[in-house]
Design an enzyme around this catalytic site. Structure first.
Site: not given
Ligand SMILES: CC(C)(COP(=O)(O)OP(=O)(O)OC[C@H]1O[C@@H](n2cnc3c(N)ncnc32)[C@H](O)[C@@H]1OP(=O)(O)O)[C@@H](O)C(=O)NCCC(=O)NCCS
Length: 405
Positions: A123, A405
């Protein structure tokens, strides 16, 4: 490119766009129940798919979170369920989805995007910087004495998962609102994500149990945990596996961990996703026995540098001018004066120069500017600017998110 990236417009499309990441969970398709569970917390329009001939070959979601940052909360995208089918990997599908997702966040006024990364090399190219570290412990019960008194035991009770939310959610909120990295949990989140015990999450372990501890007549701490029983010729070898344990004061935190460490008929306590400055490191007489190990935690991307920096607090009066490079979101590029009286674009000479990923690293307080400099992630253009920036960005505690999450 042969495929089109766009947001989902129905639950059926959401299910289809989850399919790529489900492949990596070892499943062919999410079941209707899986899709319904995800849809309770992920609005369909926050799921992007890469569509080819009516099927999704990639998907990427963003939970609409209220994220705690130093001194406040911001609207943030919690990036999730990112996957590209192995038949279509390394053709730019992820890049196209990241483009669409970050543009969407920007339009919506979400100043920050953040995520847990499966691999730490993915990322950075999209502007995410490593924003926190997280710890894992495995502690033998016989080495778990506290250095000082255990304090009041508190009144503890086991509660069913179906009755836990009104008891535990206020405790969580009192911690979350003051802890950078934590987000506000909605009731749907508690029900769909936390107070639920699907078979696949147990991974062969015991049932998810919830203990609530009262101090001074009201819930002050809770723990979600499993007892993973095992024994060898009658001697316990199993572990208490702590999923989440929170106390709303140092006293409550000390008491809930003492409770967990004292559960009989187990040999060890295991916990992961702890903040790097977890109080157990000082509570225990023998902290070495925690076998505290670190991994990267949150990866943070400032979607709107001006908005995100203006939304947090600063601890010293001396502003600093930072020149930011941001190849993926060029609207952030330029010089920013950052200080307690505001964050604004400036033509003044830059004092620090860095990529936007470096801002993601310091934003929640997980790293100092001095640490970034030692890692060659920021350039000091005026002597003393690093120290000044650290005076501004300093935070009292390490950022923490207790769940992936
Ligand atoms: C990670 C994943 C989403 C990448 O998708 P992809 O479509 O192959 O990625 P892209 O082709 O758009 O690659 C974009 C860039 O990222 C790089 N990249 C992609 N996956 C990478 C990986 N796993 N490790 C290192 N670099 C990676 C590519 O080399 C490319 O680099 P470039 O910009 O220098 O050309 C895909 O491999 C996948 O689904 N993996 C399994 C599930 C997963 O890990 N999901 C992430 C959840 S956080």
């Amino acid at each position: 490119m042969g495929y089109e990236v766009r947001a989902c417009s129905s639950a059926a499309e959401l299910g289809e766009a989850l399919r790529p990441v489900w492949h990596y969970f070892g499943r062919t398709m999410p079941t209707d129940a899986d899709v319904a569970r995800v849809a309770r917390v992920l609005p369909v329009e926050r799921m992007h798919g890469a569509w080819e001939d009516g099927r999704a070959i990639g998907g990427a979601g963003a939970f609409p979170f209220e994220l705690t940052v130093p001194g406040g909360r911001v609207r943030a995208a919690g990036v999730t369920v990112v996957g590209v089918l192995p038949t279509h990997r390394r053709r730019g599908v992820l890049r196209a989805m990241m483009r669409a997702q970050l543009d969407d966040c920007h339009r919506r006024g979400e100043t920050v995007a953040y995520l847990w990364a499966t691999e730490d090399t993915i990322y950075g190219r999209f502007g995410y910087g490593i924003g926190s570290f997280t710890g894992e412990i495995e502690l033998a019960r016989e080495g778990s004495a506290y250095a000082g008194p255990a304090g009041r035991a508190g009144q503890s009770r086991l509660v069913g998962l179906d009755e836990a939310e009104p008891l535990v959610s206020p405790v969580y909120e009192r911690v979350a609102v003051d802890t950078p990295g934590m987000f506000a949990r909605t009731s749907a989140w508690w029900q769909a994500r936390v107070l639920t015990d699907p078979e696949w999450r147990r991974a062969g372990g015991g049932d998810l149990r919830c203990i609530v501890m009262d101090l001074d007549g009201r819930p002050a701490a809770y723990a979600l945990y499993r007892v993973n029983f095992a024994s060898d010729r009658g001697i316990p070898t199993g572990a208490v596996d702590v999923v989440e344990a929170l106390g709303d004061s140092p006293e409550a935190t000390r008491a809930i961990w003492r409770f967990l460490l004292d559960i009989d008929w187990t040999a060890r306590l295991k916990a992961h996703l702890l903040p790097v400055d977890h109080p157990l490191r000082l509570l225990l007489a023998e902290p070495r026995r925690l076998r505290f190990s670190l991994r990267d935690g949150l990866w943070v991307r400032l979607v709107d540098v001006g908005g995100a920096l203006a939304a947090r607090s600063y601890l010293s009066p001396d502003a600093v001018v930072v020149e930011v490079a941001d190849a993926f979101c060029p609207w952030n590029e330029g010089r920013w004066r950052v200080g307690p009286s505001g964050v604004e674009r400036t033509r003044d000479e830059a004092e620090l120069r860095c990529d936007v990923t470096a801002l993601g690293s310091v934003y929640l307080g997980g790293f100092t500017w001095a640490q970034l400099a030692r890692g060659f992630r920021v350039e000091e253009l005026r002597a003393g600017a690093l120290a000044r920036a650290d005076g501004l960005f300093r935070t009292p505690a390490a950022p923490w998110c207790p769940e992936i999450f």
